[in-house]
Design a protein around this motif. Structure first.
Motif, PDB file in Angstrom:
ATOM      1  N   GLU A   1     -12.030   9.760   0.301  1.00 26.08           N
ATOM      2  CA  GLU A   1     -10.806   8.988   0.129  1.00 26.08           C
ATOM      3  C   GLU A   1     -11.114   7.837  -0.823  1.00 26.08           C
TER       4      GLU A   1
ATOM      5  N   GLY B   1      -9.541   4.282  -2.438  1.00 28.69           N
ATOM      6  CA  GLY B   1      -8.530   3.230  -2.396  1.00 28.69           C
ATOM      7  C   GLY B   1      -8.669   2.373  -3.645  1.00 28.69           C
TER       8      GLY B   1
ATOM      9  N   GLU C   1      -3.993   4.836  -2.015  1.00 29.61           N
ATOM     10  CA  GLU C   1      -5.079   5.611  -1.430  1.00 29.61           C
ATOM     11  C   GLU C   1      -4.756   7.088  -1.626  1.00 29.61           C
TER      12      GLU C   1
ATOM     13  N   LYS D   1       0.824  -1.205   0.000  1.00 24.50           N
ATOM     14  CA  LYS D   1       0.000   0.000   0.000  1.00 24.50           C
ATOM     15  C   LYS D   1       0.858   1.255   0.000  1.00 24.50           C
TER      16      LYS D   1
ATOM     17  N   ASP E   1       0.370   5.707  -0.046  1.00 26.87           N
ATOM     18  CA  ASP E   1      -0.503   6.877   0.005  1.00 26.87           C
ATOM     19  C   ASP E   1      -0.025   7.889  -1.018  1.00 26.87           C
TER      20      ASP E   1
END
Length: 143
Positions: free
Chosen positions: A113, A115, A62, A34, A36
């Motif tokens: 947000e 994802g 994300e 993951k 950001d």
């Protein structure tokens, strides 16, 4: 009998392909996969983003879209949204799991947000519809 033997062999071999985190062979949704991204700011006359995004296919990302309410603004990017798999969109604690997406719009101040997993390599963009300025779009490359 041969088919049953093959099935049993495969069934017992599958755990050997699992990663150490227990997320399966791909591990696409694991924490180690993951990243950001910087937020996109929707504000009248302000740039969307400071720099383009360069994404890696198979990585989970994300990002936040923040609207300041200075104007009713939308963000479109149908080609980009079709090159990714959207896991969820979160708006005020509500989780939305769409089948697809074409655009989002802010009628007032707010935040969401998104994802997603980058899938299809290529060059894409998201922009404020009806604008032509370079600061009103964000260039996105999926490698």
């Amino acid at each position: 009998m041969k088919l049953l033997t093959t099935f049993v062999t495969i069934a017992f071999a599958l755990p050997a392909f699992a990663d150490d985190d227990g997320f399966g062979a791909a591990g696409l949704l694991s924490g180690s996969n993951k990243e950001d991204l910087p937020p996109i700011i929707l504000s009248a006359g302000e740039p969307l983003s400071a720099e383009p995004w360069v994404l890696k296919s198979g990585t989970y990302y994300e990002f936040e879209i923040q609207g300041d309410g200075s104007q009713e603004l939308a963000l479109v990017g149908p080609e980009f949204f079709r090159a990714i798999w959207i896991d969820e969109i979160v708006v005020e604690g509500l989780e939305i799991r769409p089948l697809g997406l074409d655009s989002v719009e802010f009628d007032e101040a707010g935040e969401m947000e998104i994802g997603f997993i980058a899938i299809k390599p290529g060059s894409y963009y998201m922009k404020i519809p009806g604008t032509t300025g370079e600061t009103q779009r964000i260039e996105i490359t999926i490698q």
